[in-house]
Design an enzyme around this catalytic site. Structure first.
Site, mmCIF file in Angstrom:
data_model
loop_
_atom_site.group_PDB
_atom_site.id
_atom_site.type_symbol
_atom_site.label_atom_id
_atom_site.label_comp_id
_atom_site.label_asym_id
_atom_site.label_seq_id
_atom_site.Cartn_x
_atom_site.Cartn_y
_atom_site.Cartn_z
ATOM 1 N N CYS A 2 -14.888 -33.775 -21.191
ATOM 2 C CA CYS A 2 -14.835 -35.209 -20.954
ATOM 3 C C CYS A 2 -13.983 -35.570 -19.741
ATOM 4 O O CYS A 2 -13.103 -34.823 -19.337
ATOM 5 C CB CYS A 2 -14.250 -35.899 -22.177
ATOM 6 S SG CYS A 2 -15.105 -35.481 -23.690
ATOM 7 N N ARG A 27 -17.199 -31.700 -14.250
ATOM 8 C CA ARG A 27 -16.650 -31.193 -15.505
ATOM 9 C C ARG A 27 -17.729 -31.005 -16.571
ATOM 10 O O ARG A 27 -17.494 -30.346 -17.579
ATOM 11 C CB ARG A 27 -15.585 -32.167 -16.046
ATOM 12 C CG ARG A 27 -14.390 -32.298 -15.128
ATOM 13 C CD ARG A 27 -13.587 -33.523 -15.481
ATOM 14 N NE ARG A 27 -12.936 -33.396 -16.775
ATOM 15 C CZ ARG A 27 -11.712 -32.950 -16.936
ATOM 16 N NH1 ARG A 27 -11.003 -32.578 -15.904
ATOM 17 N NH2 ARG A 27 -11.173 -32.877 -18.136
ATOM 18 N N TRP A 84 -18.428 -35.277 -23.344
ATOM 19 C CA TRP A 84 -19.055 -34.001 -23.677
ATOM 20 C C TRP A 84 -18.916 -33.914 -25.191
ATOM 21 O O TRP A 84 -17.822 -33.730 -25.713
ATOM 22 C CB TRP A 84 -18.307 -32.865 -22.971
ATOM 23 C CG TRP A 84 -18.904 -31.523 -23.217
ATOM 24 C CD1 TRP A 84 -18.763 -30.759 -24.335
ATOM 25 C CD2 TRP A 84 -19.716 -30.769 -22.328
ATOM 26 N NE1 TRP A 84 -19.458 -29.582 -24.185
ATOM 27 C CE2 TRP A 84 -20.048 -29.563 -22.961
ATOM 28 C CE3 TRP A 84 -20.208 -31.006 -21.036
ATOM 29 C CZ2 TRP A 84 -20.842 -28.596 -22.359
ATOM 30 C CZ3 TRP A 84 -20.986 -30.035 -20.457
ATOM 31 C CH2 TRP A 84 -21.298 -28.841 -21.115
ATOM 32 N N ASN A 110 -10.186 -38.211 -24.473
ATOM 33 C CA ASN A 110 -10.548 -36.799 -24.310
ATOM 34 C C ASN A 110 -9.854 -36.007 -25.400
ATOM 35 O O ASN A 110 -8.745 -36.358 -25.802
ATOM 36 C CB ASN A 110 -10.067 -36.254 -22.963
ATOM 37 C CG ASN A 110 -10.909 -36.752 -21.817
ATOM 38 O OD1 ASN A 110 -11.888 -37.461 -22.021
ATOM 39 N ND2 ASN A 110 -10.525 -36.379 -20.611
ATOM 40 N N GLY A 111 -10.461 -34.908 -25.836
ATOM 41 C CA GLY A 111 -9.804 -34.042 -26.813
ATOM 42 C C GLY A 111 -10.211 -34.371 -28.230
ATOM 43 O O GLY A 111 -11.261 -34.980 -28.469
ATOM 44 N N GLU A 502 -15.147 -5.800 -21.489
ATOM 45 C CA GLU A 502 -15.092 -7.053 -20.737
ATOM 46 C C GLU A 502 -13.981 -7.008 -19.686
ATOM 47 O O GLU A 502 -14.165 -7.465 -18.557
ATOM 48 C CB GLU A 502 -14.912 -8.241 -21.708
ATOM 49 C CG GLU A 502 -14.718 -9.596 -21.064
ATOM 50 C CD GLU A 502 -15.836 -10.021 -20.100
ATOM 51 O OE1 GLU A 502 -16.905 -9.396 -20.071
ATOM 52 O OE2 GLU A 502 -15.600 -10.982 -19.346
ATOM 53 N N LYS A 506 -14.647 -7.421 -15.674
ATOM 54 C CA LYS A 506 -13.967 -8.433 -14.840
ATOM 55 C C LYS A 506 -13.363 -7.775 -13.614
ATOM 56 O O LYS A 506 -13.482 -8.266 -12.502
ATOM 57 C CB LYS A 506 -12.846 -9.152 -15.613
ATOM 58 C CG LYS A 506 -13.230 -10.253 -16.548
ATOM 59 C CD LYS A 506 -13.715 -11.524 -15.926
ATOM 60 C CE LYS A 506 -15.201 -11.522 -15.723
ATOM 61 N NZ LYS A 506 -16.070 -11.704 -16.829
ATOM 62 N N GLU A 509 -16.086 -6.534 -11.159
ATOM 63 C CA GLU A 509 -16.818 -7.649 -10.548
ATOM 64 C C GLU A 509 -16.054 -8.261 -9.379
ATOM 65 O O GLU A 509 -16.637 -8.567 -8.351
ATOM 66 C CB GLU A 509 -17.046 -8.771 -11.582
ATOM 67 C CG GLU A 509 -18.205 -8.561 -12.504
ATOM 68 C CD GLU A 509 -18.375 -9.727 -13.475
ATOM 69 O OE1 GLU A 509 -19.505 -10.176 -13.658
ATOM 70 O OE2 GLU A 509 -17.367 -10.194 -14.063
ATOM 71 N N HIS A 525 -14.432 13.265 -24.581
ATOM 72 C CA HIS A 525 -15.703 13.931 -24.283
ATOM 73 C C HIS A 525 -16.172 13.667 -22.854
ATOM 74 O O HIS A 525 -17.343 13.856 -22.554
ATOM 75 C CB HIS A 525 -16.775 13.478 -25.282
ATOM 76 C CG HIS A 525 -16.414 13.804 -26.701
ATOM 77 N ND1 HIS A 525 -16.397 15.098 -27.180
ATOM 78 C CD2 HIS A 525 -16.011 13.014 -27.723
ATOM 79 C CE1 HIS A 525 -16.009 15.073 -28.458
ATOM 80 N NE2 HIS A 525 -15.767 13.823 -28.799
ATOM 81 N N LYS A 624 -24.268 -16.219 -10.183
ATOM 82 C CA LYS A 624 -23.818 -16.868 -11.425
ATOM 83 C C LYS A 624 -24.931 -16.834 -12.473
ATOM 84 O O LYS A 624 -24.696 -16.570 -13.641
ATOM 85 C CB LYS A 624 -23.409 -18.316 -11.114
ATOM 86 C CG LYS A 624 -22.871 -19.091 -12.303
ATOM 87 C CD LYS A 624 -21.486 -18.634 -12.652
ATOM 88 C CE LYS A 624 -21.000 -19.157 -13.980
ATOM 89 N NZ LYS A 624 -19.963 -18.281 -14.544
HETATM 90 C C1 G6P Z 1 -24.494 -12.879 -14.346
HETATM 91 C C2 G6P Z 1 -23.109 -13.478 -14.219
HETATM 92 C C3 G6P Z 1 -22.251 -13.082 -15.405
HETATM 93 C C4 G6P Z 1 -22.929 -13.458 -16.713
HETATM 94 C C5 G6P Z 1 -24.341 -12.886 -16.788
HETATM 95 C C6 G6P Z 1 -25.108 -13.454 -17.952
HETATM 96 O O1 G6P Z 1 -24.409 -11.494 -14.232
HETATM 97 O O2 G6P Z 1 -22.519 -13.032 -13.010
HETATM 98 O O3 G6P Z 1 -20.988 -13.728 -15.326
HETATM 99 O O4 G6P Z 1 -22.170 -12.976 -17.783
HETATM 100 O O5 G6P Z 1 -25.072 -13.226 -15.609
HETATM 101 O O6 G6P Z 1 -25.264 -14.823 -17.745
HETATM 102 P P1 G6P Z 1 -25.640 -15.849 -18.876
HETATM 103 O O7 G6P Z 1 -25.786 -17.158 -18.160
HETATM 104 O O8 G6P Z 1 -26.918 -15.378 -19.477
HETATM 105 O O9 G6P Z 1 -24.528 -15.845 -19.868
#
Ligand code: G6P
Length: 629
Positions: A2, A27, A84, A110-111, A502, A506, A509, A525, A624
């Site tokens: 929001c 936002r 939102w 908001n919140g 994960e 990160k 990437e 292994h 993205k």
């Molecule tokens: C791309 C982005 C990642 C994301 C993946 C899946 O590789 O760079 O950050 O996790 O897509 O995207 P989605 O929109 O399906 O969660």
């Protein structure tokens, strides 16, 4: 998420509010509205969907009704909001501003108000007539009730002391037309000082084109603004002094909320994002509410034999964390596969199977194809997504939304923690329906999920600098020591393995450092051959039934000269003996610690990539949203 904007001054307010809301569009929102003091009435307009719909409603009013339109056009006090949805559906009556029964007090919020159910009941008993399903509306009625005390600030102060939750709001009263009163409790709100005019907004971009002079509102403060004056009050009514600061941000920095990058801003938004995601599904009481999820009603959920989760990249890792929660809490058979593989496997699913497509964008080609393949084979398909109206929502039988707001950084952060939070909720709901969890355990865990935003904030505060938001403390030390490394190994077991995967993703990437993430028990292994003196090894060693095994693996790598960076619980002092650096998370339930553990690893990757001088928001070769196979 929001957005709030408010104005008192000498210029026509309507255009300033609409321009401010436009600046807050980034936002993410699903409805919007404005209210202005127009003579002896408060005039309000609200519209669902894109802001354009609100602009059109404003234009229609101007064309239709001369009297009201003139009063509105000359109005100089008003509030605006982009919503939102959390509590209550996306519709006009749930959009803000909300108002009291006599239409004399309007608020934008908001919140989350956590105790709204009890307050609503009390106010209804006193005659208040509610017109929405939101928690926010309770604030309008509560402030109006307390207006008997005298001024709007007295009323807001009294209301504030009765409200629980985390929120920011701005209230406006017909009887005091040149004044707005705002409150900040854990959600952002800032003042903009102009010449004979004052703004209040949830983020600086809302007024940056009008003034660069700002005053920051502290947590738990009430702010009273008039065209020429701003007063800051503590919850006890005591007055606080505040400097006026000059902002030297350009538009782009403003959009980043003052942070160096979108990714850093989004890391810092994670507490709010989780709060918005879990709020309407956990309050009130301990019951998890999964109504409104399309075809997935309780009967369907009760009858599920098996779950299959699919997704790509970070979303896949969120799914993996979800698998452990589904197995552990709901004792339901759960499989997971990356979407690009799953879509081409023999589809051995059918009625009774639930296939979950995890996709923040709702547009990832492989995930959509995997969901379609499962659907054609007869499974019920659920989308977990952040984008209202995305393709995944149209293809699925049901949708569970994350409420992370727009994520711009290519490397997913806040959408990931929200996906995990949604999976926790689903696992708890299934546990409730299947009777696989003791009520006391359920109560404790739901309570901890409600407090997750606070726990997330604690982790972020401990790992970042309070002024710049940049990584600090042990995270920064580990980054400083290893930013030139050419390889990092990440290890974990059980749900901690998902955190390791994960964390490693990160780092690779955004820093382009080669990483391997492995089940800690499998390390001997293969990857153990890669260890040399000083090789950084990140080990997820949060509390779990397999923690002793993880500690053994830490000893194995340390014995080969590796430099261990552990992620561990706050109270786990033993871990210090086995690691060179420890990144701490609060002592919450062991199944929830891993979610918190991903945050220092996001910051570690961030610190290393920044130290290497890289563009963290747009890493090379990555997109993205991947809409191609
Ligand atoms: C791309 C982005 C990642 C994301 C993946 C899946 O590789 O760079 O950050 O996790 O897509 O995207 P989605 O929109 O399906 O969660």
């Amino acid at each position: 998420m929001c957005g709030i904007v408010g104005y008192v001054g000498k210029r026509p307010v309507q255009d300033l509010l609409l321009a401010g809301l436009k600046k807050l569009e980034y936002r993410g929102y699903d409805s919007a509205g404005i209210s202005v003091i127009a003579g002896d009435e408060i005039e309000s307009l609200r519209a669902v969907g894109n802001l354009q719909n609100l602009f059109e409603a404003v234009a229609a009013r101007e064309a239709d009704d001369g009297g009201v339109a003139v009063a509105v056009q000359t109005a100089t006090t008003g509030i605006g909001h982009t919503r939102w949805a959390t509590h209550g559906r996306v519709n006009e009556s749930n959009a803000h501003p909300h108002f009291d029964t006599s239409n004399a007090v309007h608020v934008v919020v908001n919140g989350i108000v956590e105790n709204y159910v009890a307050l609503k009941r009390r106010l209804q008993d006193m005659g208040a007539v509610f017109t929405s399903e939101t928690d926010a509306e309770v604030i309008a009625h509560l402030v109006a009730h307390h207006c008997a005390l005298g001024s709007l600030e007295d009323a807001v102060l009294a209301a504030f002391n009765e409200l629980e939750g985390h929120f920011a709001f701005v209230a406006m009263r017909l009887d005091e037309p040149d004044k707005l009163v705002g409150v900040r409790k854990e959600c952002p709100l800032v003042v903009g000082r102009g010449d004979g005019e004052t703004f209040l907004a949830s983020a600086i971009p809302a007024f940056l084109s009008e003034t660069r002079r700002t005053q920051y509102i502290e947590n738990d403060e009430i702010v009273v603004i008039t065209p020429d004056d701003v007063r800051f009050l503590g919850p006890d009514g005591s007055e606080h002094e505040r400097e006026v600061e000059e902002i030297d941000w350009d538009e782009e920095t403003a959009e980043k909320g003052g942070f160096d990058t979108f990714m850093l801003k989004e890391i810092h938004e994670q507490a709010d994002a989780i709060a918005d995601t879990v709020a309407d599904r956990t309050a009130p009481g301990t019951h998890v509410d999964l109504d409104d999820v399309g075809a997935l009603d309780e009967n369907m959920l009760r009858g599920i034999d098996r779950i299959l989760i699919t997704g790509c990249g970070t979303a896949y890792h969120a799914g993996l964390m979800g698998r452990y929660a589904l197995e552990e809490w709901a004792q339901i058979r759960t499989e997971i596969d990356v979407a690009s593989e799953y879509r081409y496997r023999k589809q051995l699913v059918g009625p009774g199977d639930l296939v979950i497509g995890m996709t923040q964008s709702g547009e990832t080609a492989d995930t959509l194809a995997a969901m379609r393949a499962a659907h054609e084979a007869g499974a019920t398909v659920l989308a977990v997504t952040n984008v209202v109206g995305s393709q995944a929502t149209r293809d699925a039988d049901g949708v569970l939304y994350t409420r992370a707001g727009l994520e711009i950084g290519v490397a997913a952060t806040k959408t990931f923690v929200c996906q995990v939070a949604v999976m926790y909720l689903l696992a708890l709901k299934l546990a409730e329906l299947r009777g696989t969890m003791k009520p006391a355990t359920m109560e404790r865990i739901v309570g901890e999920i409600k407090r997750l935003p606070h726990s997330v904030q604690e982790v972020i505060a401990a790992a970042t600098d309070p002024d710049t938001g940049l990584p600090a403390g042990p995270v920064a030390e580990a980054a400083e020591r290893h930013w030139q490394a050419d390889f990092f190994l990440y290890l974990g077991r059980h749900i901690g393995l998902a955190v390791a995967l994960e964390g490693a993703l990160k780092l690779k990437e955004i820093s382009y450092i080669s990483t391997d993430a492995y089940a800690a028990g499998e390390m001997k292994h293969g990857p153990i051959a890669l260890l040399e003196d000083g090789t950084p090894v990140v080990v997820v060693a949060t509390d779990s039934p397999v923690k002793d095994k993880v500690v053994s693996n830490m000893q194995e790598v340390a014995a080969r000269g590796a430099h261990v960076i552990a992620v561990a619980a706050e109270s786990d002092h033993e871990i210090d003996e086995h690691a060179k650096q420890v990144l701490r998370v609060p002592d919450v339930d062991w199944m929830l610690q891993p979610l918190l553990g991903t945050i220092p690893l996001q910051l570690l990757a961030y610190a290393i990539a920044s130290r290497r001088g890289l563009n963290v928001d747009q890493p090379r070769n990555l997109a993205k949203t991947v809409t191609v196979e």
